[in-house]
Design an enzyme around this catalytic site. Sequence first.
Site, short mmCIF file in Angstrom:
data_model
loop_
_atom_site.label_atom_id
_atom_site.label_comp_id
_atom_site.label_asym_id
_atom_site.label_seq_id
_atom_site.Cartn_x
_atom_site.Cartn_y
_atom_site.Cartn_z
N ASP A 97 49.52 59.26 92.50
CA ASP A 97 50.48 59.32 93.28
C ASP A 97 51.41 60.47 93.81
O ASP A 97 51.93 61.21 93.13
CB ASP A 97 51.41 58.39 92.30
CG ASP A 97 52.59 57.80 93.14
OD1 ASP A 97 52.53 57.51 94.31
OD2 ASP A 97 53.49 56.96 92.63
N GLU A 148 54.66 49.61 98.07
CA GLU A 148 54.76 51.09 98.02
C GLU A 148 53.33 51.54 98.72
O GLU A 148 52.24 50.96 97.83
CB GLU A 148 55.04 52.17 96.84
CG GLU A 148 55.05 53.59 97.31
CD GLU A 148 55.54 54.38 96.42
OE1 GLU A 148 56.72 53.98 95.84
OE2 GLU A 148 55.09 55.64 95.81
N ASP A 170 69.58 59.71 88.84
CA ASP A 170 69.68 60.83 90.00
C ASP A 170 70.80 61.02 90.17
O ASP A 170 71.14 62.47 90.74
CB ASP A 170 69.01 60.12 91.23
CG ASP A 170 67.80 59.27 91.15
OD1 ASP A 170 67.03 59.62 90.31
OD2 ASP A 170 67.42 58.48 92.08
N HIS A 210 51.05 53.31 95.87
CA HIS A 210 50.72 52.33 94.99
C HIS A 210 49.57 51.26 95.48
O HIS A 210 48.52 51.14 94.71
CB HIS A 210 51.77 51.51 94.42
CG HIS A 210 52.99 52.56 93.99
ND1 HIS A 210 54.18 51.88 93.53
CD2 HIS A 210 53.07 53.69 93.86
CE1 HIS A 210 54.79 52.77 93.05
NE2 HIS A 210 54.40 53.97 93.26
N ASP A 268 58.07 50.82 100.39
CA ASP A 268 58.43 52.37 100.20
C ASP A 268 57.10 52.79 100.89
O ASP A 268 56.08 52.72 100.84
CB ASP A 268 58.31 52.60 98.56
CG ASP A 268 59.55 52.60 97.90
OD1 ASP A 268 60.32 51.98 98.41
OD2 ASP A 268 59.41 52.90 96.67
N ASP A 280 53.22 60.86 96.55
CA ASP A 280 54.49 60.69 97.12
C ASP A 280 54.63 61.42 98.53
O ASP A 280 55.46 62.30 98.49
CB ASP A 280 55.43 60.72 96.31
CG ASP A 280 55.85 59.41 95.15
OD1 ASP A 280 55.33 58.34 95.74
OD2 ASP A 280 56.27 59.66 94.15
N GLU A 284 58.57 46.32 92.11
CA GLU A 284 57.67 47.32 92.90
C GLU A 284 56.26 47.46 92.03
O GLU A 284 56.23 48.08 91.10
CB GLU A 284 58.34 48.76 92.74
CG GLU A 284 57.69 49.40 94.01
CD GLU A 284 58.36 50.88 94.10
OE1 GLU A 284 59.55 50.77 94.30
OE2 GLU A 284 57.80 51.83 94.20
N HIS A 296 68.61 55.75 91.64
CA HIS A 296 68.56 55.38 90.26
C HIS A 296 69.64 55.85 89.86
O HIS A 296 70.11 57.26 89.85
CB HIS A 296 67.39 56.08 89.61
CG HIS A 296 66.02 55.96 90.01
ND1 HIS A 296 65.25 56.73 90.89
CD2 HIS A 296 65.01 54.91 89.42
CE1 HIS A 296 64.07 56.20 91.03
NE2 HIS A 296 63.86 55.48 90.03
C1 XUL Z 1 57.24 55.51 91.02
C2 XUL Z 1 58.13 54.88 92.06
C3 XUL Z 1 59.61 54.69 92.00
C4 XUL Z 1 60.31 53.61 92.40
C5 XUL Z 1 61.69 53.36 91.76
O1 XUL Z 1 56.17 55.72 91.43
O2 XUL Z 1 57.63 54.65 93.18
O3 XUL Z 1 60.32 56.08 92.40
O4 XUL Z 1 60.17 53.33 93.68
O5 XUL Z 1 61.85 53.61 90.66
CO CO Z 2 58.51 53.74 94.97
#
Ligand code: XUL
Ligand code: CO
Length: 434
Positions: A305, A266, A102, A269, A294, A307, A230, A99
């Site tokens: 979430d 993702e 970042d 998600h 993702d 991650d 996404e 992004h």
């Molecule tokens: C948020 C997410 C983001 C996107 C990119 O949950 O997955 O990081 O991948 O904005």
């Molecule tokens: Co993502």
Amino acid sequence: MSSFFDGIPAVRYAGPDSGETFVYRHYNPDEVVLGKRLEDHLRFAIAYWHSFAWPGGDPFGGQTFERPWFGDTMDHARLKADVAFEMFGLLGVPYFCFHDADVRPEGESFAENQRNLDAMVDYFAGKMEQTGTKLLWGTANLFSHRRFMAGAATNPDPDVFAWSAATIKSCMDATHKLGGENYVLWGGREGYETLLNTDLSRESEQAGRMLAKVVDYKHRIGFKGTILIEPKPQEPTKHQYDYDVATVYGFLKRFGLENEVKVNIEQGHAILAGHSFEHELALAASLGIFGSIDMNRNDYQSGWDTDQFPNSVPEIALAYYEVLKAGGFTTGGTNFDAKLRRQSLDPEDLILGHAGAMDVCARGLKAAAAMLEDGTLEEMRQTRYAKWDSPEAKTMLASDDLATIHARVEASDLRPSPVSGKQERLENLVNRFV
Ligand code: XUL
Ligand code: CO
């Protein structure tokens, strides 16, 4: 060279029996699977934000990581990039994603943000040239700064819509300049906290208009990559408009953009939306909008979430089975939108999180390829629908009206006989491969 990863060797393939720590046991980039190198199947990417910009905070506490590049100057941003490209090299990962926020310090104005981003894009271009690392996708952070607290495109204030549109333009330009293969839109705060202050009609119209402008700009600048949405059902807002693949497809149809935009799915998600990862992948493929993934999981008990790096071969095998059935990635790839746990403080944790995830993905993809090559699963699926191959069944589906079907059924003494779905046999079959 920075000194951040001092003492950590480059991670290379050493085979499944290796007892060493910094090695791949299953990811051999040059191994040929279904006629293609593993590296070209998987197309791994590292997410800049989690590995280099996230300080390790959670809702109850702040920063746990101490990184020499944390700070808000261009020198910090350049050091961060140096370390990031060193990590891409140590892991042999071909792609990264970022992004705007970042990679550049936050300026006092839009124009300063633009200058900072431009300078970092030039810096990245040099590093990409030197190392051969490529950009899988770029995107805009339209959710962290307080100006976006009520959304970006869907904000009640047109000034925020304008800021967001301008930011997307900058990020599309950056992605295009760096040869990015996709541009991602995650609707960070496009949703609502309460319906009491929300005009759903306006907000979805605004989101549709913004997406149309993105597609228009893509063609204007000759960007050949794919625009990806996404999906995510909630978090940070109570309800996010890009809830899941089905919802995104309905939105694309409504604005006539279903041939222009695909999805970046993702794993975490999908789970938040109450689906399996493979469900979302299979649906996107069947709708013709599958783009990229993702590859980061949630903790199944937490309900949000988290991650995390992937670590379940059986789950991943079913996901890659859908990816391979869909023909594999074209512009898409496997992005680790994954972060360390906040107690994982050491530089080696960053390396081992990714190396382990890459090994798990390689095992999963190879298992999926073996299932496809074996063919039994697809054969049994086809057999289940075999009666639809008869001319009568085809005509019924294509053209018979209800009255014609009714007359035939009434005259024929038709008695449908139920057939086993054979789920247990299929599950046993899959378990032979994973
Ligand atoms: C948020 C997410 C983001 C996107 C990119 O949950 O997955 O990081 O991948 O904005
Ligand atoms: Co993502």
